[in-house]
Design a protein around this motif. Structure first.
Motif, PDB file in Angstrom:
ATOM      1  N   SER A 144       0.825  -1.219   0.000  1.00 41.25           N
ATOM      2  CA  SER A 144       0.000   0.000   0.000  1.00 41.25           C
ATOM      3  C   SER A 144       0.859   1.268   0.000  1.00 41.25           C
ATOM      4  O   SER A 144       0.376   2.345  -0.339  1.00 41.25           O
ATOM      5  CB  SER A 144      -0.932   0.003   1.212  1.00 41.25           C
ATOM      6  N   HIS A 145       2.148   1.157   0.347  1.00 35.45           N
ATOM      7  CA  HIS A 145       3.020   2.337   0.275  1.00 35.45           C
ATOM      8  C   HIS A 145       3.063   2.919  -1.131  1.00 35.45           C
ATOM      9  O   HIS A 145       3.293   4.112  -1.319  1.00 35.45           O
ATOM     10  CB  HIS A 145       4.454   1.986   0.700  1.00 35.45           C
ATOM     11  N   LEU A 146       2.859   2.046  -2.136  1.00 33.32           N
ATOM     12  CA  LEU A 146       2.931   2.531  -3.526  1.00 33.32           C
ATOM     13  C   LEU A 146       1.905   3.621  -3.807  1.00 33.32           C
ATOM     14  O   LEU A 146       2.086   4.443  -4.700  1.00 33.32           O
ATOM     15  CB  LEU A 146       2.732   1.369  -4.506  1.00 33.32           C
ATOM     16  N   LEU A 168       9.528   4.253  -7.465  1.00 31.27           N
ATOM     17  CA  LEU A 168      10.839   3.841  -6.932  1.00 31.27           C
ATOM     18  C   LEU A 168      11.206   4.690  -5.717  1.00 31.27           C
ATOM     19  O   LEU A 168      11.779   4.202  -4.742  1.00 31.27           O
ATOM     20  CB  LEU A 168      11.923   4.012  -8.010  1.00 31.27           C
ATOM     21  N   TRP A 169      10.859   5.974  -5.784  1.00 36.13           N
ATOM     22  CA  TRP A 169      11.178   6.879  -4.675  1.00 36.13           C
ATOM     23  C   TRP A 169      10.416   6.491  -3.416  1.00 36.13           C
ATOM     24  O   TRP A 169      10.937   6.594  -2.306  1.00 36.13           O
ATOM     25  CB  TRP A 169      10.909   8.315  -5.088  1.00 36.13           C
ATOM     26  N   VAL A 170       9.195   6.005  -3.565  1.00 42.91           N
ATOM     27  CA  VAL A 170       8.436   5.547  -2.396  1.00 42.91           C
ATOM     28  C   VAL A 170       9.189   4.405  -1.701  1.00 42.91           C
ATOM     29  O   VAL A 170       9.347   4.401  -0.475  1.00 42.91           O
ATOM     30  CB  VAL A 170       7.020   5.083  -2.820  1.00 42.91           C
ATOM     31  N   LEU A 171       9.687   3.460  -2.506  1.00 42.94           N
ATOM     32  CA  LEU A 171      10.414   2.334  -1.902  1.00 42.94           C
ATOM     33  C   LEU A 171      11.730   2.797  -1.269  1.00 42.94           C
ATOM     34  O   LEU A 171      12.076   2.396  -0.155  1.00 42.94           O
ATOM     35  CB  LEU A 171      10.730   1.260  -2.964  1.00 42.94           C
ATOM     36  N   LEU A 172      12.448   3.653  -2.001  1.00 45.42           N
ATOM     37  CA  LEU A 172      13.757   4.076  -1.502  1.00 45.42           C
ATOM     38  C   LEU A 172      13.622   4.879  -0.213  1.00 45.42           C
ATOM     39  O   LEU A 172      14.384   4.685   0.739  1.00 45.42           O
ATOM     40  CB  LEU A 172      14.494   4.888  -2.579  1.00 45.42           C
TER      41      LEU A 172
END
Ligand code: GLN
Length: 273
Positions: free
Chosen positions: A149-151, A163-167
Motif C-alpha cells: 500500500s506504500h505505492l 521507486l522513490w516511495v520504496l527508496l
C-alpha cells in the motif's frame, strides 16, 4: 532517457549547475550525446533541488515544459546560491504522464532523488519487491513493514515516483529499524530487488542529502568530476575537463568533495534470500 546531475561542494549559483559548460544539462536536454534505448531529446520537463549550508532542508523548482523554454533558468535560479544541487531533465517513458509531479527531483526530508531509465511493468515489479523486502525484514526479526500500500504514496503514476516511495521507506531512520543501515545499502537493496524481478530494468538512480551524492549505473552513462572542494556526478560530462571519469555499468557510487567510491552492484543477491 533523461539526464541528471548532482553537485556538492563550495557554494555555486543553482542555475549555473544547469547551464555550466558547452555541454551543460540544458544542452543535454536537446542534444544529448549518449542517449541509449530509444529516446532522442529530453523535452518533458525538468527540475532542480538545492540545499543551503547546513543541508538540513532541501527546496526545489520544477516545470513540465522543456528546460530551454523556461526563463527562470537564466533569470531566477542564478540568483540562488547553494552548497549542493541535484538537477534533471526528463524524457517521459511512453505511457507515463507528462506533468510537473512526474519531474524529478523527488524530495523527502532532506533527500532529493532522480531516476534515469525505466522499470517495465513497474506496478507489479515494485509490488513484488516490497513483498520481498517485507519477507526479508520478517525473517531478520525486524518489525518495520514494507507494505504494498506504500505505492499509493507515489507523487505521480510513474516508475520513478514509485521507486522513490520504496527508496525513502528504506532510508527512513525512524524506528522500528529497517533493512538498510546506510543510503548505499538502501540503493543496493532497491536495485538488486528490481533487477531480480525485471532483468531488463534500467535503474540509474541519483540521490543526494546536501553533503554527499550516491548513484547507481544500470544501462545508462554516468561520469564523475572530483576536485578537492567539490564533487559532480553527471549523465554526460558538461565540458572537456581531463578529470572526468566514466563510471562502469552496474556500479554503486558515492561522491563527496575530494572523494569517490565505486563498488560493483552485487546482482546475484536478491532481497528474498
Ligand atoms: N521512466 C521515467 C519517467 O518516465 C524516467 C524516464 C527516463 O529516464 N527517460 O519519468
Amino acid at each position: 532517457m533523461c539526464r541528471h546531475i548532482g553537485y556538492v561542494g563550495t557554494p555555486v549559483p543553482v542555475g549555473e549547475v544547469l547551464t555550466r559548460g558547452p555541454h551543460s544539462l540544458r544542452t543535454q536536454a536537446w542534444a544529448p550525446r549518449e542517449m541509449r534505448g530509444g529516446g532522442t531529446i529530453n523535452a518533458d520537463g525538468f527540475g532542480v533541488a538545492w540545499w543551503g549550508r547546513d543541508a538540513a532542508s532541501v527546496t526545489r523548482y520544477r516545470n513540465a515544459d522543456p528546460i530551454w523554454t523556461d526563463p527562470a533558468v537564466d533569470e531566477v535560479l542564478p540568483q540562488l546560491t547553494a552548497h549542493a544541487v541535484l538537477g534533471s531533465v526528463r524524457s517521459a517513458t511512453v505511457g507515463m504522464p507528462v506533468e510537473r509531479a512526474a519531474c524529478a527531483p523527488f524530495l523527502w526530508e532532506n533527500w532529493a532523488f532522480s531516476h534515469n531509465g525505466v522499470v517495465p511493468g513497474w506496478r507489479s515489479v515494485l509490488t513484488a519487491v516490497l513483498s520481498d523486502l517485507d519477507t526479508a525484514a520478517t525473517r531478520a526479526g525486524m518489525t518495520r513493514r514494507y507494505e504494498t500500500s506504500h505505492l499509493l504514496e507515489a507523487e505521480a503514476l510513474t516508475d520513478s515516483a514509485a521507486l522513490w516511495v520504496l527508496l525513502r521507506r528504506l532510508l527512513d531512520p525512524e524506528p522500528p529499524a529497517g533493512l538498510a543501515e546506510t543510503p548505499a545499502t538502501a540503493l543496493r537493496l532497491l536495485v538488486t530487488g528490481v533487477l531480480h524481478h525485471a532483468p531488463d530494468a534500467r535503474v540509474n538512480l541519483l540521490l543526494g542529502n546536501g553533503t554527499a551524492l550516491w548513484a547507481t549505473t544500470c544501462y545508462h552513462s554516468l561520469y564523475a568530476l572530483i576536485g578537492d572542494e567539490f564533487a559532480v556526478l553527471s549523465s554526460e560530462p558538461y565540458d572537456d575537463d581531463a578529470r572526468w571519469q566514466q563510471l562502469p555499468d552496474r556500479s554503486l557510487v558515492c561522491a563527496e568533495p575530494g572523494e569517490l567510491s565505486v563498488e560493483t552492484l552485487d546482482l546475484g543477491r536478491s532481497t528474498a534470500t
